[in-house]
Design a protein around this motif. Structure first.
Motif, PDB file in Angstrom:
ATOM      1  N   ALA A  45       0.825  -1.211   0.000  1.00  0.00           N
ATOM      2  CA  ALA A  45       0.000   0.000   0.000  1.00  0.00           C
ATOM      3  C   ALA A  45       0.860   1.262   0.000  1.00  0.00           C
ATOM      4  O   ALA A  45       0.512   2.263  -0.631  1.00  0.00           O
ATOM      5  CB  ALA A  45      -0.934  -0.010   1.208  1.00  0.00           C
ATOM      6  N   VAL A  46       1.989   1.206   0.685  1.00  0.00           N
ATOM      7  CA  VAL A  46       2.884   2.360   0.747  1.00  0.00           C
ATOM      8  C   VAL A  46       3.534   2.611  -0.608  1.00  0.00           C
ATOM      9  O   VAL A  46       3.761   3.760  -1.014  1.00  0.00           O
ATOM     10  CB  VAL A  46       3.957   2.141   1.843  1.00  0.00           C
ATOM     11  CG1 VAL A  46       5.068   3.174   1.742  1.00  0.00           C
ATOM     12  CG2 VAL A  46       3.324   2.202   3.235  1.00  0.00           C
ATOM     13  N   LEU A  47       3.830   1.541  -1.352  1.00  0.00           N
ATOM     14  CA  LEU A  47       4.554   1.657  -2.625  1.00  0.00           C
ATOM     15  C   LEU A  47       3.657   1.833  -3.842  1.00  0.00           C
ATOM     16  O   LEU A  47       4.156   2.084  -4.945  1.00  0.00           O
ATOM     17  CB  LEU A  47       5.421   0.404  -2.838  1.00  0.00           C
ATOM     18  CG  LEU A  47       6.559   0.164  -1.841  1.00  0.00           C
ATOM     19  CD1 LEU A  47       7.199  -1.192  -2.085  1.00  0.00           C
ATOM     20  CD2 LEU A  47       7.595   1.273  -1.916  1.00  0.00           C
ATOM     21  N   VAL A  48       2.348   1.706  -3.662  1.00  0.00           N
ATOM     22  CA  VAL A  48       1.450   1.623  -4.824  1.00  0.00           C
ATOM     23  C   VAL A  48       1.534   2.843  -5.743  1.00  0.00           C
ATOM     24  O   VAL A  48       1.515   2.711  -6.974  1.00  0.00           O
ATOM     25  CB  VAL A  48      -0.003   1.375  -4.363  1.00  0.00           C
ATOM     26  CG1 VAL A  48      -0.551   2.573  -3.589  1.00  0.00           C
ATOM     27  CG2 VAL A  48      -0.889   1.033  -5.548  1.00  0.00           C
ATOM     28  N   ASP A  49       1.664   4.041  -5.208  1.00  0.00           N
ATOM     29  CA  ASP A  49       1.647   5.251  -6.037  1.00  0.00           C
ATOM     30  C   ASP A  49       2.901   5.373  -6.899  1.00  0.00           C
ATOM     31  O   ASP A  49       2.848   5.921  -8.015  1.00  0.00           O
ATOM     32  CB  ASP A  49       1.493   6.490  -5.154  1.00  0.00           C
ATOM     33  CG  ASP A  49       0.108   6.562  -4.515  1.00  0.00           C
ATOM     34  OD1 ASP A  49      -0.829   5.935  -5.056  1.00  0.00           O
ATOM     35  OD2 ASP A  49      -0.028   7.241  -3.472  1.00  0.00           O
ATOM     36  N   THR A  50       4.033   4.900  -6.422  1.00  0.00           N
ATOM     37  CA  THR A  50       5.300   5.042  -7.159  1.00  0.00           C
ATOM     38  C   THR A  50       5.697   3.763  -7.885  1.00  0.00           C
ATOM     39  O   THR A  50       6.741   3.723  -8.529  1.00  0.00           O
ATOM     40  CB  THR A  50       6.432   5.446  -6.189  1.00  0.00           C
ATOM     41  OG1 THR A  50       6.566   4.430  -5.167  1.00  0.00           O
ATOM     42  CG2 THR A  50       6.133   6.787  -5.519  1.00  0.00           C
ATOM     43  N   ARG A 148      -3.385   2.138   2.873  1.00  0.00           N
ATOM     44  CA  ARG A 148      -2.617   3.286   2.384  1.00  0.00           C
ATOM     45  C   ARG A 148      -2.384   4.284   3.525  1.00  0.00           C
ATOM     46  O   ARG A 148      -3.261   4.463   4.375  1.00  0.00           O
ATOM     47  CB  ARG A 148      -3.358   3.973   1.252  1.00  0.00           C
ATOM     48  CG  ARG A 148      -3.407   3.176  -0.048  1.00  0.00           C
ATOM     49  CD  ARG A 148      -4.315   3.866  -1.042  1.00  0.00           C
ATOM     50  NE  ARG A 148      -5.681   3.935  -0.534  1.00  0.00           N
ATOM     51  CZ  ARG A 148      -6.609   4.814  -0.971  1.00  0.00           C
ATOM     52  NH1 ARG A 148      -6.286   5.695  -1.905  1.00  0.00           N
ATOM     53  NH2 ARG A 148      -7.818   4.802  -0.465  1.00  0.00           N
ATOM     54  N   PRO A 149      -1.218   4.913   3.562  1.00  0.00           N
ATOM     55  CA  PRO A 149      -0.921   5.870   4.641  1.00  0.00           C
ATOM     56  C   PRO A 149      -1.948   6.987   4.767  1.00  0.00           C
ATOM     57  O   PRO A 149      -2.157   7.513   5.861  1.00  0.00           O
ATOM     58  CB  PRO A 149       0.454   6.427   4.251  1.00  0.00           C
ATOM     59  CG  PRO A 149       1.065   5.339   3.436  1.00  0.00           C
ATOM     60  CD  PRO A 149      -0.058   4.700   2.672  1.00  0.00           C
ATOM     61  N   ASN A 154       0.573   5.957  10.560  1.00  0.00           N
ATOM     62  CA  ASN A 154       1.578   5.104  11.209  1.00  0.00           C
ATOM     63  C   ASN A 154       1.174   4.765  12.638  1.00  0.00           C
ATOM     64  O   ASN A 154       1.403   3.650  13.107  1.00  0.00           O
ATOM     65  CB  ASN A 154       2.941   5.800  11.194  1.00  0.00           C
ATOM     66  CG  ASN A 154       3.573   5.800   9.814  1.00  0.00           C
ATOM     67  OD1 ASN A 154       3.502   4.815   9.094  1.00  0.00           O
ATOM     68  ND2 ASN A 154       4.172   6.911   9.432  1.00  0.00           N
ATOM     69  N   GLU A 155       0.580   5.731  13.328  1.00  0.00           N
ATOM     70  CA  GLU A 155       0.130   5.459  14.696  1.00  0.00           C
ATOM     71  C   GLU A 155      -0.960   4.399  14.697  1.00  0.00           C
ATOM     72  O   GLU A 155      -0.925   3.456  15.499  1.00  0.00           O
ATOM     73  CB  GLU A 155      -0.392   6.743  15.360  1.00  0.00           C
ATOM     74  CG  GLU A 155      -0.850   6.515  16.787  1.00  0.00           C
ATOM     75  CD  GLU A 155      -1.474   7.745  17.416  1.00  0.00           C
ATOM     76  OE1 GLU A 155      -1.590   7.760  18.648  1.00  0.00           O
ATOM     77  OE2 GLU A 155      -1.850   8.671  16.677  1.00  0.00           O
ATOM     78  N   ALA A 156      -1.932   4.537  13.781  1.00  0.00           N
ATOM     79  CA  ALA A 156      -3.001   3.544  13.696  1.00  0.00           C
ATOM     80  C   ALA A 156      -2.450   2.177  13.334  1.00  0.00           C
ATOM     81  O   ALA A 156      -2.891   1.149  13.856  1.00  0.00           O
ATOM     82  CB  ALA A 156      -4.034   3.990  12.673  1.00  0.00           C
TER      83      ALA A 156
END
Length: 650
Positions: A45-50, A148-149, A154-156
């Motif tokens: 999910a973190v890498l999906v956009d790039t 996705r962030p 990050n806290e969640a």
């Protein structure tokens, strides 16, 4: 303090997916499957956009070495990347080759991220799910989980990982408290650590650099929250976090979390920080931890004992070794060894045991004395009970520093926050209470203002460090004996030859043995045995003398604790010895001899002890209710019961 919105829904979703594993995996294995898949889904999910840009850049390289990897990380805008053509969603397009494609997807991760996944040994789990025909279903469910962030902070994400860790740990009878700490407890610790002068320096510095270390990092929550707090105070702060974690799976979660925050994963190490210190030569500005409570360290005691014996005070454990059933104070010594000579602050969560366990001169007592000798203990905050996920016991936050403010020197602050917890609407394991933001602020106010605006508050005590020390004195009384030959004393050989002496009394041991020598010659051991058998304690008998001094009676020996004299820790060794002797003798005259006039103190047996009886400092005597009030209440109850019986026709 409220949990992040949507966190419980995500946990419930993963928990429901875990039910798919039933029959293929045992319950204690569920976490070994769900947690790595959750980490993998978060990475995806973190890498999906790039991802498209990363794939395009990767095609321009014949091989990917260190320089190419750095360029791909820059394109991915993360410290990791994935050059596999698949995403979690596209993996589902070929159900026949799903297992093979998923393994290739994992191998497409950059080296740092792949090492994290490798810690889970996921290939074996993938093969088992594939053989059981549940791999597609499990992966499809995870693909529907939006991590996705922009949706899950990050806290969640930390809350999600940690609640699942708690649940899976309970299923496998592990200790969830070894993995993580409630977020509001971390907030309180960070508030106390970055307070006072540390707060002022951080805020006023144009480009501050601060280092943070956690030797029992768990999922990395303490490090991340400490970093976020300092950045909130001063966005120009460069925070360098370092941690070490023993458990492979929680280490993998922590490392993946730090990578997603653009932190070098090498700063989160795997291993036992007590026996394999990954940061041996390093020192830090802020050191904080919640080490596991009551964990037996006997299984890895050899290198610790060796360091203690060979290095002494030049090593980490020179002050002393606690009992093997609880290694908390080993962690505290390790953390104190990481302080910078120029000044550091240490925060640690401990159970009640390290406050007072161990007698005078025991390992635990010597460690506490060492801390007070160096004037490192700044304060202790007692937390409400039922704050942690796996235990309802009382817990305490210790704050220590080698750079105390001048006003705090020689003093220790105690804050009683036990009544400041708020009951949660829904408990999480044993956690039924939490600290609200207002409660944390109030504790911070009490702690920071202990010497001024909060000085009169009943929840605050500021005591000199000597208040926690005592000398354990040995009180002797003279031996008084007469010697009488009883039938039992001469029943067996070789003492039966003295049967003619039965019934005779002697005022001294010498008189008895002289008479015995006239009958038969005994060895030294036999003479001693005969005299001991005939000795009778008699308060009216003469005092037994030895070399011109009264012989102490071991049966009448007693020990008492005498508080340390004021300012004792600041005295030189000779002055300390004099002060101890004078204080002990004064105690003897005023507290003992009025009742036992012939008592004296054997100063050669005196031991120094240190304990911190926290609850005793805040004890408030409540007199019992008046007898008349209780009697009136009983009469009212009797009248009420009689009325009920009458209504029932009894």
């Amino acid at each position: 303090m409220a949990s992040p919105q949507g966190f419980e829904d995500k946990v419930a979703f993963v928990w429901k997916v875990a039910d798919t594993l039933r029959g293929t995996f045992r319950q204690h294995e569920y976490g070994q499957v769900m947690l790595p898949l959750l980490v993998l889904r978060r990475m995806d999910a973190v890498l999906v956009d790039t991802k498209p840009a990363v794939l395009a850049k990767a095609k321009t390289f014949e091989t990917i070495a260190a320089p190419q990897a750095m360029m791909l990380k820059k394109v991915a805008e993360q410290r990791f990347y994935n050059i596999s053509r698949f995403t979690f969603t596209s993996l589902l397009s070929d159900d026949k080759a799903l297992a093979e494609n998923l393994s290739n997807y994992i191998r497409g991760l950059s080296n740092d991220a792949y090492v994290v996944m490798e810690a889970y040994n996921l290939d074996d789990k993938i093969a088992r799910m594939d053989r059981a025909g549940i791999l597609y279903r499990v992966l499809a469910d995870f693909a529907d989980l939006d991590l996705r962030p922009s949706v899950v902070s990050n806290e969640a994400m930390g809350y999600i990982f940690e609640d699942l860790l708690r649940r899976f740990s309970e299923m496998s009878n592990e200790t969830a408290g070894e993995h993580y700490t409630p977020r509001e407890v971390i907030r309180l610790m960070v508030e106390l650590l970055v307070g006072g002068e540390a707060h002022r320096e951080l805020v006023e510095s144009p480009l501050p650099v601060r280092t943070v270390y956690d030797p029992a990092a768990g999922t990395g929550g303490m490090l991340v929250m400490a970093m976020e707090h300092m950045l909130a105070l001063n966005p120009n702060t460069e925070v360098k976090v370092h941690g070490q974690e023993l458990n492979d799976e929680t280490w993998a979660i922590a490392q993946s979390d730090l990578m997603m925050l653009d932190i070098d994963p090498k700063q989160m190490r795997n291993g036992n920080s007590l026996t394999q210190d990954a940061f041996g030569a390093d020192h830090f500005d802020f050191i904080l931890a919640n080490p596991p409570y009551g964990v037996n360290w006997a299984g890895y005691a050899a290198p610790i004992k060796e360091e203690h014996a060979k290095q002494g005070m030049n090593g980490r454990f020179g002050a002393g070794l606690p009992r093997s059933s609880d290694g908390s104070l080993l962690f505290l010594q390790h953390m104190l060894s990481k302080m910078k000579p120029t000044g550091s602050r240490v925060g640690i969560v401990l159970s009640g045991s390290p406050l007072f366990s161990g007698a005078a001169d025991s390992g635990e007592s010597r460690i506490r004395q060492w801390i007070l000798e160096n004037d490192w203990l700044e304060g202790i905050v007692a937390l409400p009970d039922q704050m942690f996920y796996n235990t309802g016991i009382s817990t305490y936050v210790w704050i220590l520093t080698n750079d105390k403010a001048d006003a705090d020197r020689g003093l220790v602050k105690l804050v009683d926050a036990r009544a400041m917890g708020t009951k949660m609407r829904k408990s999480l394991g044993d956690k039924r209470k939490e600290l609200t933001a207002d409660a944390i602020a109030e504790i911070g106010r009490l702690y920071g203002g202990a010497l001024d605006e909060a000085a009169g508050d009943a929840r605050i005590k500021v005591l000199p460090r000597e208040a926690f020390g005592f000398q354990r004195i040995t009180v002797e009384r003279p031996m008084r004996r007469r010697w009488e030959v009883a039938a039992e004393a001469v029943a067996d050989a070789p003492l039966d030859v003295f049967a003619s002496l039965v019934g005779q009394r002697f005022q001294t041991e010498k008189a008895l043995l002289t008479e015995a020598d006239a009958i038969a010659k005994l060895t030294a051991a036999q003479r001693k045995k005969f005299a001991t058998a005939c000795a009778v304690a008699d308060p009216d008998a003469p005092i037994v003398m030895k070399k011109g001094q009264p012989e102490p009676d071991p049966d009448l020996r007693d020990a008492e604790n005498v508080p340390l004299p004021d300012g004792w820790f600041s005295l030189d060794p000779d002055a300390r010895e004099t002060a101890l002797r004078e204080t002990a003798e004064a105690h003897l005259e005023t507290e003992i001899r009025p009742y036992v006039p012939d008592a004296w103190i054997d100063h050669t047996k005196t031991k120094i002890g240190v304990e911190i009886p926290f609850t005793r400092q805040f004890y408030v005597y409540e007199p019992p209710r008046p007898v008349e009030e209780i009697a009136a209440e009983i009469r009212d109850l009797e009248t009420q019961i009689q009325g009920w019986m009458k209504d029932l026709g009894l």
